[in-house]
Motif scaffolding. Structure first.
Motif, PDB file in Angstrom:
ATOM      1  N   GLN A 163       0.829  -1.207   0.000  1.00 23.80           N
ATOM      2  CA  GLN A 163       0.000   0.000   0.000  1.00 23.80           C
ATOM      3  C   GLN A 163       0.862   1.255   0.000  1.00 23.80           C
ATOM      4  O   GLN A 163       0.518   2.240  -0.660  1.00 23.80           O
ATOM      5  N   LEU A 164       1.977   1.223   0.706  1.00 20.92           N
ATOM      6  CA  LEU A 164       2.891   2.364   0.709  1.00 20.92           C
ATOM      7  C   LEU A 164       3.546   2.556  -0.660  1.00 20.92           C
ATOM      8  O   LEU A 164       3.813   3.685  -1.077  1.00 20.92           O
ATOM      9  N   ALA A 165       3.804   1.461  -1.350  1.00 18.61           N
ATOM     10  CA  ALA A 165       4.479   1.538  -2.651  1.00 18.61           C
ATOM     11  C   ALA A 165       3.559   1.980  -3.773  1.00 18.61           C
ATOM     12  O   ALA A 165       4.003   2.614  -4.734  1.00 18.61           O
ATOM     13  N   SER A 166       2.283   1.649  -3.664  1.00 18.43           N
ATOM     14  CA  SER A 166       1.355   1.930  -4.760  1.00 18.43           C
ATOM     15  C   SER A 166       0.968   3.408  -4.772  1.00 18.43           C
ATOM     16  O   SER A 166       1.155   4.106  -3.774  1.00 18.43           O
ATOM     17  N   PRO A 167       0.436   3.921  -5.883  1.00 22.43           N
ATOM     18  CA  PRO A 167       0.107   3.159  -7.095  1.00 22.43           C
ATOM     19  C   PRO A 167       1.251   3.071  -8.098  1.00 22.43           C
ATOM     20  O   PRO A 167       1.155   2.356  -9.095  1.00 22.43           O
ATOM     21  N   GLN A 168       2.333   3.792  -7.845  1.00 21.73           N
ATOM     22  CA  GLN A 168       3.362   3.892  -8.874  1.00 21.73           C
ATOM     23  C   GLN A 168       4.380   2.768  -8.856  1.00 21.73           C
ATOM     24  O   GLN A 168       5.134   2.614  -9.813  1.00 21.73           O
ATOM     25  N   GLY A 169       4.444   1.973  -7.776  1.00 17.28           N
ATOM     26  CA  GLY A 169       5.539   1.031  -7.681  1.00 17.28           C
ATOM     27  C   GLY A 169       5.156  -0.338  -7.176  1.00 17.28           C
ATOM     28  O   GLY A 169       4.022  -0.596  -6.769  1.00 17.28           O
ATOM     29  N   ASP A 170       6.153  -1.221  -7.188  1.00 17.29           N
ATOM     30  CA  ASP A 170       5.985  -2.601  -6.751  1.00 17.29           C
ATOM     31  C   ASP A 170       7.052  -2.906  -5.705  1.00 17.29           C
ATOM     32  O   ASP A 170       7.980  -2.131  -5.486  1.00 17.29           O
ATOM     33  N   ILE A 171       6.919  -4.073  -5.080  1.00 16.22           N
ATOM     34  CA  ILE A 171       7.831  -4.510  -4.034  1.00 16.22           C
ATOM     35  C   ILE A 171       8.679  -5.683  -4.521  1.00 16.22           C
ATOM     36  O   ILE A 171       8.160  -6.640  -5.086  1.00 16.22           O
ATOM     37  N   MET A 172       9.977  -5.577  -4.304  1.00 11.27           N
ATOM     38  CA  MET A 172      10.869  -6.732  -4.428  1.00 11.27           C
ATOM     39  C   MET A 172      11.211  -7.173  -3.013  1.00 11.27           C
ATOM     40  O   MET A 172      11.740  -6.382  -2.219  1.00 11.27           O
TER      41      MET A 172
END
Length: 374
Positions: A26-35
């Motif tokens: 949720q912190l990463a979105s909407p622009q990013g994803d998690i590795m």
């Protein structure tokens, strides 16, 4: 909590791990994803924990080496596996054959990857790393040439999928971290990487939690997955709603009464000042309990804090339980985790051991028995 007849074990909370992954996404979105960075046996939690993350929907995993990548794939992990720590030329064949995504820092690495891909008739995906101030892996911006850029971008046997850098001091130096970030952005823009369909990434757990503007298309999250603050201050993880995933427990092997003036442990570094009830507990430095914590650690016994006394042995430690009634052989002792209203966090153990939380978790990776709990 008892787990049969084990002498010592690590507990891993499925519920808290799933919760943390959701919070971080949720912190990463909407622009990013998690590795999920799962090197060093998933920060000491074992490759089965990576498989659990995969079952929770995580599809991007970062490891340090080809060996770790192979272990991860064997565990049943689904998704992309990134080799973040570089590779040797002779490893390129296996990397291409297995479909791993290596990080390239130098032309030698790149050329070995191209040759392996050409021999196998495959297209090898890779990421490029620029060193903006870490002094470890990565290409210095001043050493990046037009010819290297063209090879990275135009070689038909390989596909550039991302560009990354790594912060050296995100836990404690915001000015230097911002300087590195701006240097990274300048590099991306100067060479025309910015604005393309690439996975840009720079944020480790420390940067991700503290600097929202550094959350890009991809974010490399390791220790935060386990609800631990990378800067060693528990309030950071707590403030974002992250929950501790890890508990380390062991059993009392013996309870004995020692008279006043009795020397305890190797070297006699602790001397009883009163008649004392001492519990001998089945955990030591062979299982990852730092010897430096001798006479400088508290554990939980029957929901109460109790001090470690004497020098920590290879596979045993002594605990003063004089103030706790009823302690007996077989009782559970908590080194990390919660017991009743009391809790000992990884960050506390790191502070007492004058190290970082990451080392504490990786050290406890020596514990063979890992138990998944809700």
């Amino acid at each position: 909590m008892e787990h049969g007849n084990l002498h010592f074990w690590m507990e891993i909370s499925r519920e808290h791990l799933a919760h943390n992954l959701l919070v971080l996404r949720q912190l990463a979105s909407p622009q990013g994803d998690i590795m999920g960075v799962v090197k060093s046996q998933v920060y000491g939690h074992g490759v089965a924990t990576a498989a659990l993350l995969s079952s929770l929907g995580l599809r991007k995993f970062g490891v340090a080496s080809l060996e770790e990548a192979l272990d991860l794939k064997k565990s049943g992990v689904e998704g992309d596996i990134y080799i973040l720590g570089g590779f040797f030329p002779w490893e390129a064949e296996a990397i291409v054959a297995e479909g791993f995504i290596p990080v390239v820092s130098q032309e030698e690495e790149f050329e070995s990857l191209v040759k392996a891909a050409e021999r196998q008739g495959r297209t090898a995906r890779f990421h490029f790393k620029v060193d903006t101030g870490m002094g470890r892996m990565g290409c210095l911006p001043r050493n990046f040439t037009r010819s290297f850029f063209e090879r990275l971008s135009l070689s038909p046997a390989v596909a550039l999928c991302g560009v990354m850098t790594h912060f050296s001091s995100a836990e404690k130096d915001p000015e230097y971290t911002e300087w590195q970030f701006q240097k990274f952005l300048a590099f991306l823009k100067r060479w025309g990487f910015w604005g393309k369909s690439l996975e840009y990434h720079c944020a480790n757990s420390a940067a991700f939690l503290v600097f929202p503007h550094m959350r890009l298309a991809l974010n490399r999250i390791g220790i935060a997955l386990f609800g631990v603050s990378p800067n060693g201050e528990p309030e950071l993880a707590k403030s974002l709603g992250l929950k501790p995933v890890t508990s380390v427990r062991a059993r009392v092997k013996l309870v004995k009464v020692l008279p006043p003036g009795f020397r305890v442990g190797y070297g006699g570094t602790f001397v009883t000042s009163r008649t004392s009830r001492v519990a001998v507990v089945a955990l030591g430095y062979a299982q990852g309990l730092f010897r430096a914590l001798s006479n400088n650690l508290e554990v939980l016994v029957r929901g109460k804090r109790a001090p470690v006394i004497g020098t920590i042995s290879m596979d045993q430690v002594m605990v003063d339980v004089t103030h706790i009634e009823g302690v007996e052989k077989g009782d559970v002792v908590t080194f990390i985790g919660r017991d009743g209203e009391e809790e000992i966090r990884v960050e506390e153990v790191a502070r007492r051991g004058k190290t970082i939380p990451h080392e504490v978790l990786c050290s406890f990776g020596r514990i063979r028995h890992r138990v998944f709990v809700e």
